[in-house]
Design a protein around this motif. Structure first.
Motif, PDB file in Angstrom:
ATOM      1  N   CYS A 240      28.699 -20.533  27.307  1.00  0.00           N
ATOM      2  CA  CYS A 240      28.725 -19.554  26.226  1.00  0.00           C
ATOM      3  C   CYS A 240      30.046 -19.103  26.056  1.00  0.00           C
ATOM      4  CB  CYS A 240      27.376 -18.459  26.359  1.00  0.00           C
ATOM      5  SG  CYS A 240      27.489 -18.035  24.634  1.00  0.00           S
ATOM      6  N   ARG A 241      30.625 -19.865  25.146  1.00  0.00           N
ATOM      7  CA  ARG A 241      31.702 -19.671  24.573  1.00  0.00           C
ATOM      8  C   ARG A 241      31.745 -18.117  23.739  1.00  0.00           C
ATOM      9  NH1 ARG A 241      35.896 -21.300  19.921  1.00  0.00           N
ATOM     10  NH2 ARG A 241      38.073 -21.185  20.731  1.00  0.00           N
ATOM     11  N   THR A 242      30.976 -18.175  22.624  1.00  0.00           N
ATOM     12  CA  THR A 242      31.296 -16.383  22.052  1.00  0.00           C
ATOM     13  C   THR A 242      29.731 -16.885  21.251  1.00  0.00           C
ATOM     14  OG1 THR A 242      31.989 -15.417  20.090  1.00  0.00           O
ATOM     15  CG2 THR A 242      32.203 -17.927  20.115  1.00  0.00           C
ATOM     16  N   MET A 262      26.363 -18.413  17.717  1.00  0.00           N
ATOM     17  CA  MET A 262      26.638 -18.702  19.768  1.00  0.00           C
ATOM     18  C   MET A 262      27.311 -20.361  19.310  1.00  0.00           C
ATOM     19  SD  MET A 262      24.219 -18.917  22.357  1.00  0.00           S
ATOM     20  CE  MET A 262      23.544 -19.508  21.768  1.00  0.00           C
ATOM     21  N   GLN A 263      28.170 -20.137  20.245  1.00  0.00           N
ATOM     22  CA  GLN A 263      29.441 -21.370  20.839  1.00  0.00           C
ATOM     23  C   GLN A 263      29.330 -21.340  22.092  1.00  0.00           C
ATOM     24  OE1 GLN A 263      33.450 -21.149  18.901  1.00  0.00           O
ATOM     25  NE2 GLN A 263      32.876 -20.916  16.310  1.00  0.00           N
ATOM     26  N   LEU A 264      28.868 -22.574  21.890  1.00  0.00           N
ATOM     27  CA  LEU A 264      28.369 -23.790  23.602  1.00  0.00           C
ATOM     28  C   LEU A 264      30.183 -24.417  23.898  1.00  0.00           C
ATOM     29  CD1 LEU A 264      25.189 -24.080  23.952  1.00  0.00           C
ATOM     30  CD2 LEU A 264      25.877 -21.817  24.282  1.00  0.00           C
ATOM     31  N   TYR A 265      30.638 -24.346  25.272  1.00  0.00           N
ATOM     32  CA  TYR A 265      31.281 -25.272  25.021  1.00  0.00           C
ATOM     33  C   TYR A 265      30.733 -26.815  25.961  1.00  0.00           C
ATOM     34  CZ  TYR A 265      34.073 -21.150  26.439  1.00  0.00           C
ATOM     35  OH  TYR A 265      35.804 -20.555  26.346  1.00  0.00           O
ATOM     36  N   ALA A 266      31.207 -27.641  25.653  1.00  0.00           N
ATOM     37  CA  ALA A 266      31.267 -28.941  26.317  1.00  0.00           C
ATOM     38  C   ALA A 266      31.415 -29.111  27.332  1.00  0.00           C
ATOM     39  CB  ALA A 266      31.938 -30.160  25.361  1.00  0.00           C
ATOM     40  N   PRO A 267      30.780 -29.588  27.913  1.00  0.00           N
ATOM     41  CA  PRO A 267      31.066 -29.541  29.316  1.00  0.00           C
ATOM     42  C   PRO A 267      31.624 -30.583  30.197  1.00  0.00           C
ATOM     43  CG  PRO A 267      29.399 -31.061  29.276  1.00  0.00           C
ATOM     44  CD  PRO A 267      29.219 -30.305  27.772  1.00  0.00           C
ATOM     45  N   LEU A 270      34.916 -35.465  26.824  1.00  0.00           N
ATOM     46  CA  LEU A 270      34.193 -36.431  25.969  1.00  0.00           C
ATOM     47  C   LEU A 270      33.518 -36.666  25.053  1.00  0.00           C
ATOM     48  CD1 LEU A 270      33.857 -39.483  29.159  1.00  0.00           C
ATOM     49  CD2 LEU A 270      35.891 -39.184  27.502  1.00  0.00           C
ATOM     50  N   ALA A 271      32.886 -35.182  24.759  1.00  0.00           N
ATOM     51  CA  ALA A 271      32.033 -35.132  23.812  1.00  0.00           C
ATOM     52  C   ALA A 271      32.408 -33.093  23.143  1.00  0.00           C
ATOM     53  CB  ALA A 271      30.963 -34.343  23.710  1.00  0.00           C
ATOM     54  N   PRO A 272      32.001 -33.248  21.650  1.00  0.00           N
ATOM     55  CA  PRO A 272      32.889 -31.560  21.437  1.00  0.00           C
ATOM     56  C   PRO A 272      31.514 -30.601  21.825  1.00  0.00           C
ATOM     57  CG  PRO A 272      31.671 -33.257  19.775  1.00  0.00           C
ATOM     58  CD  PRO A 272      31.571 -33.671  20.593  1.00  0.00           C
ATOM     59  N   GLY A 273      32.061 -29.339  21.826  1.00  0.00           N
ATOM     60  CA  GLY A 273      30.907 -28.487  22.120  1.00  0.00           C
ATOM     61  C   GLY A 273      29.814 -28.224  20.589  1.00  0.00           C
ATOM     62  N   SER A 403      35.406 -19.476  35.217  1.00  0.00           N
ATOM     63  CA  SER A 403      34.521 -20.088  34.891  1.00  0.00           C
ATOM     64  C   SER A 403      35.595 -20.199  33.201  1.00  0.00           C
ATOM     65  CB  SER A 403      33.352 -20.082  35.000  1.00  0.00           C
ATOM     66  OG  SER A 403      32.804 -20.937  34.737  1.00  0.00           O
ATOM     67  N   LYS A 404      35.795 -19.245  32.957  1.00  0.00           N
ATOM     68  CA  LYS A 404      35.918 -19.458  31.112  1.00  0.00           C
ATOM     69  C   LYS A 404      37.022 -19.884  31.089  1.00  0.00           C
ATOM     70  CE  LYS A 404      36.678 -16.467  27.109  1.00  0.00           C
ATOM     71  NZ  LYS A 404      35.596 -16.858  26.719  1.00  0.00           N
ATOM     72  N   GLY A 405      38.131 -20.092  31.745  1.00  0.00           N
ATOM     73  CA  GLY A 405      39.415 -20.247  31.491  1.00  0.00           C
ATOM     74  C   GLY A 405      38.776 -22.130  32.093  1.00  0.00           C
ATOM     75  N   PHE A 406      38.367 -22.548  32.987  1.00  0.00           N
ATOM     76  CA  PHE A 406      38.518 -23.651  33.146  1.00  0.00           C
ATOM     77  C   PHE A 406      37.680 -24.187  31.955  1.00  0.00           C
ATOM     78  CE2 PHE A 406      35.885 -27.267  34.597  1.00  0.00           C
ATOM     79  CZ  PHE A 406      36.634 -28.266  35.036  1.00  0.00           C
TER      80      PHE A 406
END
Length: 843
Positions: A240-242, A262-267, A270-273, A403-406
């Motif tokens: 979860c980004r925000t 809510m925004q989620l990071y892409a893992p 190669l893909a958007p969040g 984790s967030k920084g990565f």
């Protein structure tokens, strides 16, 4: 011996039975004095007990023997109390788990009844339809009408308070039907078995739109506290980004409705969040249960709209949430449901399994919530200080920053200050630059340590993704963690460490020599050991500063997860960042690392010790072929995607040089990972030709026979005990002493080792061939080896006194004695030298 019995308190005093059957009575003052000492030292020595009698006049009339018995009884009572408390806790947990299982059984019975009813319904109407088809072809199918009646129709809603409440109540009903009803067909999560020590009952969906997961468990926290923690997604959900709460309104029934973005990071790169526009409804049910449920707001409900956001794909959350019920005796029983549609069409086809896997959703979201709750519950019940004087909450915050920084580096959002650098013509590695590092990773640029002290400091990120085949993520990640020297450059580590210190740092030079010693200092781990944090100490490294190399140690804060080879469908992560030895809480952190996510849910049924136990793989004949046949069905389709991201702090005028260095470094890491993956692939161990020694080296079976026969020839005894028809290679591989072969060259290198030898050197067969003979001996050992080596060549063998050698990680290893002998081939010429280290152990 005296008989020891529990003392009992009477009138504020206590009594102890001696071996003569008489009781010794203690006054309250005497008991108080003894209790004070007990809390200081539960098991005092004889001298300490005598000192107590001298220091406390009120104990002067008591013999030391009587005091010894009192302490024995006191320890016994303490042990009994702890055991009783533990059994009560286990009983409460079993009672709650039994209740959960009974509810799950009721739900399954309802689902069976529902399926039986539907089957009967469709069968009857199919027959009716067949009968009516011949007489009236103008009417609609009764079956079709029945299907329409089974599909719930959602009336349109609006953005008014009444309309939002209607959507909320509808969301609540649908969520409860998934949590405790039959709205979704749930199947048990592979590899998850319910029990008193398990995380809970975990299930994934079968045949429903999108991906869904459900978990039921017991946590030692009150319902209100559980709801508070789960609603704070940023504290536990690493993807979860925000989360922005845009509107809050109260309902007439005491509930709360919130509108969230809510925004989620892409893992991967190669893909958007993904982002979500949500309604969250918190309410209290009549039975006292607390419910927090959510769903996406879209055109179906005609609720308030949220415009699309650049760089994100809008995903849908179907009714999901948390049902939290108070548990008898304290704590809560919680049901978690996650049900989302991640729009797989928006990603490359090879990555779509990531967005269509309910198992991955369960691992990264549903079970993560339950683990977080249990971790906090344990910290509340057993407060303690963990590694390096940090409390668990502080260590959790550090792991969250890593984790967030990565994730920020992998995604590289422009609103965090990232901008794309021009490619060098090859698109395998992407470079991003951030000229405002204070906006990311929680970096406090003004902290005492002086990290990023210059106002011109920037951060460069080099990232890439690659497809891996036939190598389980857990095994590959474990290798990367345990054998850093196989892929990392010591000069880059030294540069990164220097960059977080005060003052400018220069570019690293060419790598000279290998790594110094690597020491792993554990910090903390989660309850189920799914994740752990540690400090890596790289000894005898150097900082590059002012054209000088300053020797010293490099410290890395490292977060590791997913190393359990038996877990199914688990992603694996290795994230690290250089830190100062002071380990300040507000120090800037620039995380780098690896993330490996399986692209299919096929379980790997090969042996968990595949990388270590190669005996069966090295054999030839029918046994090896059989092993290959058994594993081929599991390992043939195993795919995973690895994401690599490395960050470097630099001064603006060095940007071009750093960019070139970063590209080359990440490309070298990719090449190393590909080489290691090929070596660790299960398919390499499934056939008789899987394992290949260096050119000119005989097959492993032949080499094992030469080693054994040469030992018998020179020393007159058998090296291996005969175990019937057991192959020589298998006996040699499992020999308890470390057996290692080295080449006959000017600089001998190791060519083969058995299991014990690999364990002693802390390496693998792949990396073994890069280790020279002289590297494992200390100075005394090298002198002995040089002086006695001619004896081995002339006499054929040599006995070496006990001493110290070094593993590939620099750890000292003691051995009782060693034997070296010349290995002869079929022509009776020297092929190599074999060493056997007897009764070895790490110092």
């Amino acid at each position: 011996m005296m008989a020891v019995s529990s003392g009992s308190k009477e009138g504020g005093g206590s009594k102890v039975m001696m071996d003569n059957g008489k009781y010794v009575r203690y006054t309250p003052e005497q008991v108080e004095a003894l209790e004070r000492l007990y809390h200081e030292c539960p098991k005092p020595s004889s001298l300490r007990r005598q000192q107590l009698i001298r220091d406390c006049p009120i104990l002067s009339n008591i013999e030391p023997k009587q005091i010894k018995v009192w302490f024995q009884n006191r320890r016994c009572r303490e042990k009994q109390r702890k055991e009783a408390s533990r059994l009560q806790a286990v009983n409460r947990k079993l009672t709650a788990m039994n209740k959960l299982l009974m509810e799950e059984n009721d739900r399954l019975q309802k689902q069976v009844s529902h399926l039986v009813y539907e089957n009967t319904f469709f069968r009857q109407h199919t027959q009716q339809n067949a009968a009516l088809a011949t007489t009236d072809t103008s009417c609609e199918s009764v079956v079709t009408s029945g299907q329409r009646n089974l599909t719930p129709q959602h009336p349109p809603r609006d953005a008014s308070p009444a309309g939002l409440l209607s959507i909320a109540e509808e969301t609540l009903a649908e969520f409860l039907s998934k949590a405790t009803g039959t709205a979704v067909e749930w199947v048990q999560m592979p590899g998850m078995k319910p029990g008193p020590d398990s995380i809970g009952i975990v299930a994934i969906s079968h045949g429903c739109p999108g991906v869904a997961a459900r978990a039921c468990g017991l946590v030692g926290l009150e319902p209100a506290r559980v709801a508070e923690i789960l609603k704070d997604r940023l504290s536990w959900y690493r993807d979860c980004r925000t989360v922005d709460v845009l509107n809050v309104m109260s309902t007439g029934n005491g509930g709360t409705i919130e509108l969230l973005y809510m925004q989620l990071y892409a893992p991967t790169t190669l893909a958007p969040g993904r982002d979500f526009w949500l309604l969250r409804y918190t309410s209290l049910l009549e039975d006292g249960s607390l419910v927090v449920c959510e769903r996406s707001l879209n055109n179906t409900q005609n609720g308030p709209a949220m415009p699309a956001v650049q760089h994100f794909v809008r995903a849908d959350m179907m009714p999901s949430g948390y049902l939290i019920r108070p548990c008898e005796g304290g704590g809560s029983i919680i049901h978690i449901v996650d049900h989302i549609i991640l729009e797989p069409w928006s990603v490359p086809e090879v990555l779509r399994p990531l967005y269509e896997s309910s198992m991955l959703l369960a691992q990264r979201t549903t079970m993560a919530a339950l683990r977080h709750l249990r971790q906090i519950s344990q910290e509340v019940s057993q407060p303690s200080v963990s590694g390096w004087g940090r409390r668990p909450a502080a260590l959790r915050a550090l792991s969250q920053r890593l984790s967030k920084g990565f994730n920020e580096a992998v995604n590289g959002f422009t609103d965090d200050g990232w901008s794309l650098l021009e490619s060098d013509g090859i698109d395998d590695v992407t470079l991003l630059v951030n000229s405002s590092p204070s906006k990311m990773m929680g970096a406090n640029l003004g902290y005492n340590g002086g990290g990023f002290a210059s106002v011109t400091s920037s951060v460069l990120c080099a990232k890439a993704s690659m497809l891996l085949q036939n190598v389980p993520p857990a095994i590959l990640l474990r290798f990367l963690r345990e054998h850093r020297s196989e892929w990392a450059d010591s000069s880059i580590d030294a540069y990164s460490a220097a960059a977080i210190k005060a003052g400018p740092c220069n570019l690293p030079g060419v790598r000279a020599g290998g790594f110094g010693g690597q020491v792993i200092l554990p910090l903390a781990h989660t309850i189920e050991h799914e994740e752990f944090m540690e400090v890596i100490k790289l000894e005898n490294m150097g900082y590059y500063r002012d054209d000088m190399t300053i020797p010293g140690d490099v410290f890395l804060l490292q977060l590791c997860s997913g190393v359990d080879e038996n877990a199914v469908g688990t992603s694996a992560e290795l994230i690290f960042a250089p830190i100062d030895a002071s380990f300040s809480d507000d120090a800037p952190i620039l995380p780098s690392g690896f993330r490996i996510i399986p692209l299919d849910s096929t379980s790997d049924a090969a042996s968990p010790n595949r990388t270590l136990d190669l005996a069966s793989a090295l054999e030839v004949g029918t046994a090896g072929s059989k092993a290959g046949g058994e594993n081929s069905s599991h390992s043939g389709s195993t795919k995973s995607v690895m994401t690599i991201a490395f960050q470097f702090a630099f001064e603006v005028h060095l940007q071009d040089n750093i960019a070139t260095m970063a590209r080359q470094y990440v490309r070298s890491i990719i090449a190393s990972v590909q080489r290691v993956s090929l070596a660790l692939s299960p398919s390499r161990f499934g056939s008789q030709n899987a394992f290949h020694l260096p050119p000119g080296t005989p097959e492993a079976q032949t080499l094992a026979r030469w080693i054994s026969s040469s030992y018998r020839f020179y020393l007159g005894v058998e090296l291996l005990k005969s175990e019937g028809s057991e192959p020589i290679l298998k006996s040699l591989w499992h020999h308890t002493d470390a057996v290692l072969c080295c080449s006959l060259k000017a600089l001998p290198v190791f060519t083969f080792a058995n299991q014990a030898g690999l364990d002693m050197l802390e390496t693998t067969l792949v990396a073994l061939q890069d280790i020279t003979l002289e590297k494992i001996f200390d100075d005394n050992g090298k002198k002995t080896l040089c002086s006695e080596f001619p004896q081995i060549m002339q006499q054929g063998f040599m006995c070496i006194q006990g001493g110290i050698c070094l593993s590939s990680m620099g750890r000292p290893v003691s051995y009782e004695r060693a034997v070296a002998w010349k290995v002869l081939n079929e022509e009776e010429t020297a092929h190599c030298i074999c060493f056997m280290f007897i009764n070895w152990s790490f110092v």
